[in-house]
Enzyme design. Structure first.
Site, PDB file in Angstrom:
ATOM      1  N   LYS A  52      24.416  44.331  32.817  1.00  0.00           N
ATOM      2  CA  LYS A  52      23.818  44.422  34.154  1.00  0.00           C
ATOM      3  C   LYS A  52      23.674  45.891  34.567  1.00  0.00           C
ATOM      4  CE  LYS A  52      25.569  39.903  35.457  1.00  0.00           C
ATOM      5  NZ  LYS A  52      26.620  39.099  36.072  1.00  0.00           N
ATOM      6  N   GLN A  96      31.801  39.729  39.721  1.00  0.00           N
ATOM      7  CA  GLN A  96      31.668  39.017  38.444  1.00  0.00           C
ATOM      8  C   GLN A  96      32.662  37.851  38.380  1.00  0.00           C
ATOM      9  OE1 GLN A  96      29.324  39.645  36.007  1.00  0.00           O
ATOM     10  NE2 GLN A  96      30.103  37.807  35.019  1.00  0.00           N
ATOM     11  N   ASP A 119      23.724  37.302  44.064  1.00  0.00           N
ATOM     12  CA  ASP A 119      23.951  36.118  43.229  1.00  0.00           C
ATOM     13  C   ASP A 119      23.463  34.838  43.917  1.00  0.00           C
ATOM     14  OD1 ASP A 119      24.901  36.424  40.670  1.00  0.00           O
ATOM     15  OD2 ASP A 119      27.005  36.629  41.253  1.00  0.00           O
TER      16      ASP A 119
END
Ligand code: NAD
Length: 280
Positions: A52, A96, A119
């Site tokens: 990422k 994460q 997200d």
């Protein structure tokens, strides 16, 4: 059979995003910023975060990874998120997953400002998506959606079967397909006749986590098959679809690897830029 090349579509999307970031930079002298919080030492999480970070840098985003040890207190994470929520240089915040057991995932998700929730897991974004309002959309289903639309513009009236009902994949995917006027069946571990359901589908989205679950005789001719699965096996990484069989029947299919995976990361960058634009 047409191979839906996620690697290629993702590369095109990243190029578009790169140009957009460059334009923003020359217009307002600012670039979107993505901050990732990584807790602990889980190898797959470390790999994902690295990917990422690399992708964000490549399109010109300001990217930052904040690392904490496995035993970090929940309070420390929540305080950090609250600071990032009001930091004007941060457009998107991603924590994460999975988290260590002593940290409440839902609390973490709900602490991230919905305006920086790249997200798309915050209940406000989940609610907005299901109400058909503007929202931050979870990256993997957004990637599947963009691949589908890239392949076929008009999805109206198509019968879609989504396999898997997770908050991460199945449920948001269902909302996106509904928005496109598909007739959607969502299936899961307790579905009685999964094969029978799949045989009715013009579109199959497999997001299960069982290697090669979807067989050749589950798929009707002319179906479009999107394989979300990433399963580690002795034969390497495989999807949730028996590719060799299904690719002989279906109209189009995504490979694993090289299908949905690259789109997920590209969509994270897209979401960060969208959040930046909405917040300025
Ligand atoms: P999950 O475990 O949260 O959900 C799996 C879903 O599959 C559940 O809803 C369950 O009911 C359903 N299921 C389980 N067994 C079933 C069966 N026999 N028949 C029908 N449904 C069944 O998983 P997830 O987080 O949604 O991930 C699914 C897969 O997608 C995994 O392989 C994961 O690694 C992969 N994934 C890929 C990406 C990507 O970028 N390509 C991103 C996230 C997840």
């Amino acid at each position: 059979m047409i191979l839906i090349d996620g690697k290629k579509v993702a590369a095109e999307l990243r190029e578009e995003l790169k140009q957009e970031v460059s334009k923003l930079k020359s217009k307002i002298n600012k670039v979107p910023g993505l901050t990732v919080i990584l807790i602990g030492e889980l190898a797959p999480s470390k790999i994902y975060v690295k990917m990422k970070e690399k992708a964000a840098n490549e399109v010109g985003l300001k990217s930052e990874v904040i690392r904490y040890p496995e035993n970090v207190e929940e309070k420390t994470i929540l305080e950090k998120i609250n600071k990032l929520n009001v930091d004007k240089s941060v457009s998107g915040i991603l924590v994460q997953l999975p988290l260590p057991k002593h940290i409440d995932k839902q609390k973490v998700i709900e602490t991230i400002s919905p305006k920086k929730d790249v997200d798309g897991f915050h209940p406000i974004n989940v609610g907005n998506l299901s109400s058909g309002y503007d929202s931050c959309i979870p990256c993997t289903p957004l990637g599947c959606y963009l691949l589908l639309k890239n392949f076929e513009k008009n999805l109206t009236g198509k019968k879609a079967v989504v396999i898997g009902r997770s908050n991460l994949n199945g449920k948001p995917m269902t909302q996106l397909l509904l928005k496109e006027n598909c007739t959607v069946t969502i299936t899961h571990s307790k579905t009685k006749d999964l094969k029978g359901e799949c045989l009715k589908a013009d579109i199959i989205i497999a997001a299960v986590g069982i290697p090669k679950l979807v067989k050749g005789d589950w798929v009707k001719k002319d179906a479009i098959v999107i394989d979300v699965g990433i399963n580690k096996t002795d034969d390497g990484i495989v999807g949730d679809v028996e590719f060799d069989e299904v690719s002989k029947i279906a109209k189009a299919i995504t490979p694993v690897p090289g299908g949905v995976g690259p789109m997920t990361i590209a969509c994270l960058l897209k979401n960060t830029i969208e959040c930046f634009k909405k917040n300025i």
